[in-house]
Design a protein around this motif. Structure first.
Motif, PDB file in Angstrom:
ATOM      1  N   ALA A  38       0.818  -1.215   0.000  1.00 31.73           N
ATOM      2  CA  ALA A  38       0.000   0.000   0.000  1.00 31.73           C
ATOM      3  C   ALA A  38       0.851   1.264   0.000  1.00 31.73           C
ATOM      4  O   ALA A  38       0.447   2.300  -0.539  1.00 31.73           O
ATOM      5  N   LYS A  44       1.480   2.008  -9.131  1.00 28.74           N
ATOM      6  CA  LYS A  44       0.303   2.853  -9.254  1.00 28.74           C
ATOM      7  C   LYS A  44      -0.842   2.241  -8.452  1.00 28.74           C
ATOM      8  O   LYS A  44      -0.821   1.061  -8.088  1.00 28.74           O
ATOM      9  N   SER A  45      -1.868   3.047  -8.218  1.00 29.21           N
ATOM     10  CA  SER A  45      -2.959   2.618  -7.347  1.00 29.21           C
ATOM     11  C   SER A  45      -3.617   1.333  -7.821  1.00 29.21           C
ATOM     12  O   SER A  45      -3.895   0.420  -7.028  1.00 29.21           O
ATOM     13  N   LYS A  48      -1.468  -1.630  -7.010  1.00 25.31           N
ATOM     14  CA  LYS A  48      -1.479  -1.902  -5.567  1.00 25.31           C
ATOM     15  C   LYS A  48      -2.734  -2.671  -5.177  1.00 25.31           C
ATOM     16  O   LYS A  48      -2.681  -3.668  -4.440  1.00 25.31           O
ATOM     17  N   ARG A  94      -6.331  -1.180   1.541  1.00 27.26           N
ATOM     18  CA  ARG A  94      -6.951  -0.719   0.281  1.00 27.26           C
ATOM     19  C   ARG A  94      -7.388   0.737   0.414  1.00 27.26           C
ATOM     20  O   ARG A  94      -7.266   1.523  -0.526  1.00 27.26           O
ATOM     21  N   VAL A  97      -4.647   3.139  -0.151  1.00 27.44           N
ATOM     22  CA  VAL A  97      -4.288   3.318  -1.563  1.00 27.44           C
ATOM     23  C   VAL A  97      -5.116   4.430  -2.200  1.00 27.44           C
ATOM     24  O   VAL A  97      -4.610   5.210  -3.021  1.00 27.44           O
ATOM     25  N   VAL A  98      -6.388   4.535  -1.823  1.00 25.89           N
ATOM     26  CA  VAL A  98      -7.294   5.446  -2.532  1.00 25.89           C
ATOM     27  C   VAL A  98      -7.687   6.683  -1.721  1.00 25.89           C
ATOM     28  O   VAL A  98      -8.273   7.610  -2.265  1.00 25.89           O
ATOM     29  N   ARG A 162       0.137  11.661   2.447  1.00 19.81           N
ATOM     30  CA  ARG A 162      -1.002  11.171   3.214  1.00 19.81           C
ATOM     31  C   ARG A 162      -1.064  11.901   4.558  1.00 19.81           C
ATOM     32  O   ARG A 162      -0.040  12.105   5.203  1.00 19.81           O
TER      33      ARG A 162
END
Length: 544
Positions: A38, A44-45, A48, A94, A97-98, A162
């Motif tokens: 992650a 890239k997303s 991942k 997850r 990641v987003v 982040r």
């Protein structure tokens, strides 16, 4: 990849039994792999997310092509623990990641429900612990996660883009960029401290965890982890995680584990009263002397009342946005409503005990919360004398009404309300500049208007010479209030009311110092001298 010893808190310490330790290491290795996927900047997303899906499939199938997944799968088959909790962690990875921002505290807590709490639940399931341990374990895991977020906030921002600090809280520092500006330490400090207030409340909730654990080795690790969590919170209050790496030392870890090992020698007992007593000690409150003069059960009950007051006052005075403050106060309303059913916090449980012993009117707790909601406004003005009296009744009268029942003098109810109003007037006069910095003005606008002074920014109002004249009038009212209290005490049990008398004398001296200094030459918050404090200590040692 990090190793277990690189983490801030114990992962699979030697305190745990070898069998359990192997399962914990398998869980850690799997979680570490998922976390690295992650966080890696090379992918890239979409890739991942694909790799995390493949990792989950391997875990469910026990695929030997991914040893970390196969090892945890095998541990789950042996212990019936690991697979469900690891899949919950994958949900959080997850999300990492987003999602790179969190707007408010509730969002962050929901994230921790999947990113942190499954770790504690895994350990409980692995050791076949009872369900009663789950709530304090969740509180501890959430606290540890947020401590890590604060500890790594600068690194997460720079390396991953982040931010786990709620965006609406950072707006108090101006903006996202302003929060991380190295020179904005004072603005950043208020936000970090407000978050640590919430973290400390979670640690307090988690403090009962050891007493719920049957496995002595797990109990030892929990005691050590709690000690390290408190230490890191204290270090973060003193350090700036944007400018430096704030962490606990190896010596701290050794000391914490010695405490943990000592906890295996005897069964832990309920420590709620120690938490409320510690809040009183840390506060340095002038009321502490009065509480110390009480016998044990009454003193313990007053500690509970004071801790509740301190907790909700810290919410109102903190750097969280007003809407968040109101949400936290609503949580306290729910806790007060369940006092005689199943309170969930140490303060709530201690308040419930005090309420049962001394027949406390619980509606007074709600009155105090009403006052704290007034204080939680982004900009506070008191319109009239009626509103001033209402505010004083809520924030001070409520405490007096609870206290005199603990003192054993319920007949002194009117005395408590009148004295509460007087003490609140002194508070208002003492804290004029401090309150103005928060855009709070408690001097009624109706009184200012009589002198031709209209509402304006707080700093402008308190700097006007006419404001000082109104303060002088309020000071005379406070003096008259002390005189009325003296008269009322001739008809009451002075010995039982000794804590209230000590508090009254403390505030009478503060008022005298304020009047001697004058209202036009304020130089910050006035504090009593050493001689004043020695006088109060000598009074506390004498019979009433």
């Amino acid at each position: 990849m990090k190793r277990p010893r690189d983490e801030n808190f114990p992962v699979a310490s030697l305190v745990l039994s070898p069998e359990h330790r192997d399962a914990v290491l398998a869980f850690y290795a799997f979680a570490r792999m998922a976390d690295d996927i992650a966080d890696t900047p090379e992918l890239k997303s979409a890739e991942k997310l694909q790799r995390l899906d493949e990792l989950e499939q391997a875990l469910v199938a026990g695929d030997p092509a991914i040893p970390e997944a196969a090892r945890l799968h095998a541990a789950d088959r042996r212990h019936k623990a690991g697979l469900v909790q690891a899949r919950d962690l994958l949900r959080a990875f997850r999300q990492d990641v987003v999602k790179a921002r969190y707007n408010e505290w509730a969002e962050l807590i929901e994230y921790c429900r999947f990113s942190a709490n499954p770790v504690g639940r895994f350990l409980l399931a692995l050791h076949n612990e009872r369900s009663a341990a789950q709530a304090p374990a969740d509180a501890l895991c959430t606290a540890l996660q947020i401590l890590n977020h604060l500890q790594d906030c600068g690194k997460d921002y720079q390396d991953l883009g982040r931010i786990y600090i709620p965006l609406r809280w950072m707006m108090g520092a101006g903006s996202e960029r302003a929060f991380f500006e190295p020179s904005h330490g004072a603005l950043r400090r208020s936000v970090v401290d407000a978050m640590l207030d919430r973290v400390d409340a979670l640690i307090d909730q988690a403090q009962s965890l050891p007493e719920h654990l049957q496995n002595r080795r797990l109990r030892a690790q929990s005691i050590a982890t709690l000690a390290l969590a408190r230490l890191l919170s204290e270090r973060l209050r003193r350090g700036d995680p944007v400018l430096e790496r704030v962490q606990v030392s190896k010596a701290d870890a050794c000391g914490a584990f010695l405490r943990g090992l000592s906890g295996t020698l005897r069964r832990p007992v309920n420590g709620d009263h120690r938490i409320t007593a510690a809040m009183v000690r840390r506060s340095g409150s002038s009321f502490r002397l009065g509480m110390q003069s009480l016998h044990s059960d009454r003193r313990r009950a007053m500690h509970a009342v004071y801790a509740f007051c301190r907790a909700v006052d810290d919410i109102a005075d903190g750097a969280a946005p007003p809407s968040e403050k109101r949400a936290f106060l609503r949580e306290w309303r729910r806790e007060i409503d369940r006092l005689h059913r199943a309170p969930e916090t140490p303060i709530g449980r201690e308040l419930a005990r005090a309420s049962t012993l001394f027949k406390l009117p619980v509606e007074e707790c709600h009155a105090l919360l009403d006052g704290m909601e007034m204080d939680s406004a982004e900009r506070l003005r008191i319109a009239s004398d009626y509103e001033l009296n209402l505010y004083g009744r809520r924030v001070a009268g409520s405490v007096g009404a609870l206290s005199i029942r603990i003192f054993g003098v319920p007949s002194a109810h009117d005395f408590a309300l009148d004295l509460g109003r007087t003490l609140q007037l002194v508070n208002i006069l003492r804290d004029v500049d401090e309150d103005a910095a928060c855009e709070r003005v408690y001097v009624p606008l109706s009184r200012l208007a009589q002198l031709g002074l209209q509402d304006a920014p707080a700093a402008t109002l308190v700097a006007d010479p006419r404001f000082a004249r109104v303060c002088d009038g309020l000071a005379e009212e406070a003096r008259a209030g002390f005189t009325a209290a003296d008269a009322a005490l001739t008809r009451l049990d002075r010995a039982a009311l000794k804590p209230a008398i000590l508090m009254m004398e403390n505030y009478r001296r503060v008022l005298a110092r304020l009047q001697a200094r004058g209202w036009g030459t304020r130089q910050g918050r006035l504090r009593l001298s050493t001689a004043d404090r020695l006088h109060l200590i000598s009074r506390a040692m004498r019979p009433a």
